[in-house]
Each structure stands twice: as structure tokens, then as C-alpha cells.
Design an enzyme around this catalytic site. Structure first.
Site, PDB file in Angstrom:
ATOM      1  N   ASP A  63       1.023  -1.518   0.397  1.00 56.49           N
ATOM      2  CA  ASP A  63      -0.081  -0.270   0.031  1.00 56.49           C
ATOM      3  C   ASP A  63       0.865   1.274  -0.043  1.00 56.49           C
ATOM      4  O   ASP A  63       1.999   1.317   1.249  1.00 56.49           O
ATOM      5  CB  ASP A  63      -1.180  -0.294   1.454  1.00 56.49           C
ATOM      6  N   ILE A  64       0.263   2.385  -1.006  1.00 56.27           N
ATOM      7  CA  ILE A  64       1.421   3.721  -0.805  1.00 56.27           C
ATOM      8  C   ILE A  64       0.885   4.745   0.624  1.00 56.27           C
ATOM      9  O   ILE A  64       1.936   5.046   0.458  1.00 56.27           O
ATOM     10  CB  ILE A  64       1.119   4.374  -2.011  1.00 56.27           C
ATOM     11  N   GLU A  94     -12.925   3.071  -1.244  1.00 57.23           N
ATOM     12  CA  GLU A  94     -12.283   4.373  -1.431  1.00 57.23           C
ATOM     13  C   GLU A  94     -11.220   4.288  -2.870  1.00 57.23           C
ATOM     14  O   GLU A  94     -12.532   5.217  -3.554  1.00 57.23           O
ATOM     15  CB  GLU A  94     -10.929   5.124  -0.232  1.00 57.23           C
ATOM     16  N   ASN A 101     -12.966  -3.370   3.361  1.00 64.30           N
ATOM     17  CA  ASN A 101     -13.728  -2.008   3.439  1.00 64.30           C
ATOM     18  C   ASN A 101     -15.032  -2.460   2.124  1.00 64.30           C
ATOM     19  O   ASN A 101     -14.113  -2.684   1.351  1.00 64.30           O
ATOM     20  CB  ASN A 101     -12.992  -0.807   2.727  1.00 64.30           C
ATOM     21  N   HIS A 154     -10.870  -4.859  -2.729  1.00 61.85           N
ATOM     22  CA  HIS A 154      -9.741  -5.786  -2.034  1.00 61.85           C
ATOM     23  C   HIS A 154      -9.556  -5.693  -0.968  1.00 61.85           C
ATOM     24  O   HIS A 154     -10.870  -5.451  -0.221  1.00 61.85           O
ATOM     25  CB  HIS A 154      -8.451  -4.115  -2.662  1.00 61.85           C
ATOM     26  N   MET A 155      -8.593  -6.350  -0.002  1.00 65.70           N
ATOM     27  CA  MET A 155      -8.140  -6.799   1.417  1.00 65.70           C
ATOM     28  C   MET A 155      -6.743  -5.206   1.891  1.00 65.70           C
ATOM     29  O   MET A 155      -5.963  -6.354   0.710  1.00 65.70           O
ATOM     30  CB  MET A 155      -8.598  -8.556   0.765  1.00 65.70           C
ATOM     31  N   HIS A 156      -6.481  -5.589   3.113  1.00 66.61           N
ATOM     32  CA  HIS A 156      -5.863  -4.651   3.531  1.00 66.61           C
ATOM     33  C   HIS A 156      -5.061  -5.805   4.273  1.00 66.61           C
ATOM     34  O   HIS A 156      -5.883  -6.403   4.749  1.00 66.61           O
ATOM     35  CB  HIS A 156      -6.106  -4.158   4.391  1.00 66.61           C
TER      36      HIS A 156
END
Length: 116
Positions: free
Chosen positions: A30-31, A95, A87, A100-102
Site C-alpha cells: 500500500d502506498i 475509497e 472495506n 480488495h483486502m488489506h
């Protein structure tokens, strides 16, 4: 989708460090990390939300979980532990509208919030 940043990353148009990849899923940093290790796990096919993904290709959730395991091993956080976060839609904190998954780890995870 031409305007989706995650589709552009999955296609290779935007370069990222590929921590793990198979035919269906890509894992990359992740950036805007909120932990020492903060990866994004995306299906290479576009789905706006996890709800859409669940309805149209539920088998990709399994592929994403398997990818998280392989990425955790590659990053040496499989034994210390990590957190997976989904999310979904605006109230859920999503957002970027590509499912996707973190994956957070590399340190004790308290009450961290993820962007996207």
C-alpha cells in the site's frame, strides 16, 4: 476498466513491487501504509466491491485468502501474525472501488484504520 488504478496495476501498466502473484490475484504494498507491513490483495478481474465479488466470483475470496498466506510467508509475518481487512462501500471506508483486502502486520496491530 481503463480508469481503475488497481486494474492498471494488475495489467502491469503501473509498476509495483509484486510480493505475491498468481493467475487471479496480486499482492503489493500500500502506498499509504498504516503498519510496518501493509499490503493490498486484489483480484486481477475488476469488481467494484466485495459484495459484487461475492455475488459474481465467490471462489476469488478463497484465492485472495490463499494469496494472503503466501504473501505472509514471503514477508516473514506468518508466525508473528497479521490482520486482514475488507472495506466495503463508502460507509465501510472503501475509497478505491475495485474489491480488495488489506493485510497489516510486522508489529502489534491495535486500532489501526485503513484508507481505500
Amino acid at each position: 476498466m481503463k480508469d481503475c488504478i488497481f486494474c492498471r496495476i494488475a495489467s502491469g501498466e503501473i509498476p509495483v513491487k509484486r510480493v505475491y502473484e498468481n493467475n487471479d490475484v496480486l499482492v503489493f504494498p500500500d502506498i499509504y501504509p498504516v503498519a510496518l507491513v501493509h499490503m493490498l490483495i486484489i483480484p486481477k478481474r475488476h469488481f467494484d466491491t466485495t459484495l459484487e465479488l461475492s455475488d459474481q466470483a465467490p471462489e476469488l475470496f478463497g484465492a485472495m485468502l490463499r494469496a494472503s498466506t503466501e504473501a505472509a510467508r514471503n514477508l516473514h509475518i506468518d508466525r508473528s501474525g497479521f490482520r486482514l481487512i475488507l472495506n466495503t462501500n463508502a460507509d465501510g471506508g472503501q475509497e478505491i472501488f475495485h474489491a480488495h483486502m488489506h493485510m497489516l502486520g510486522g508489529e502489534p496491530i491495535g486500532r489501526l484504520r485503513c484508507r481505500h
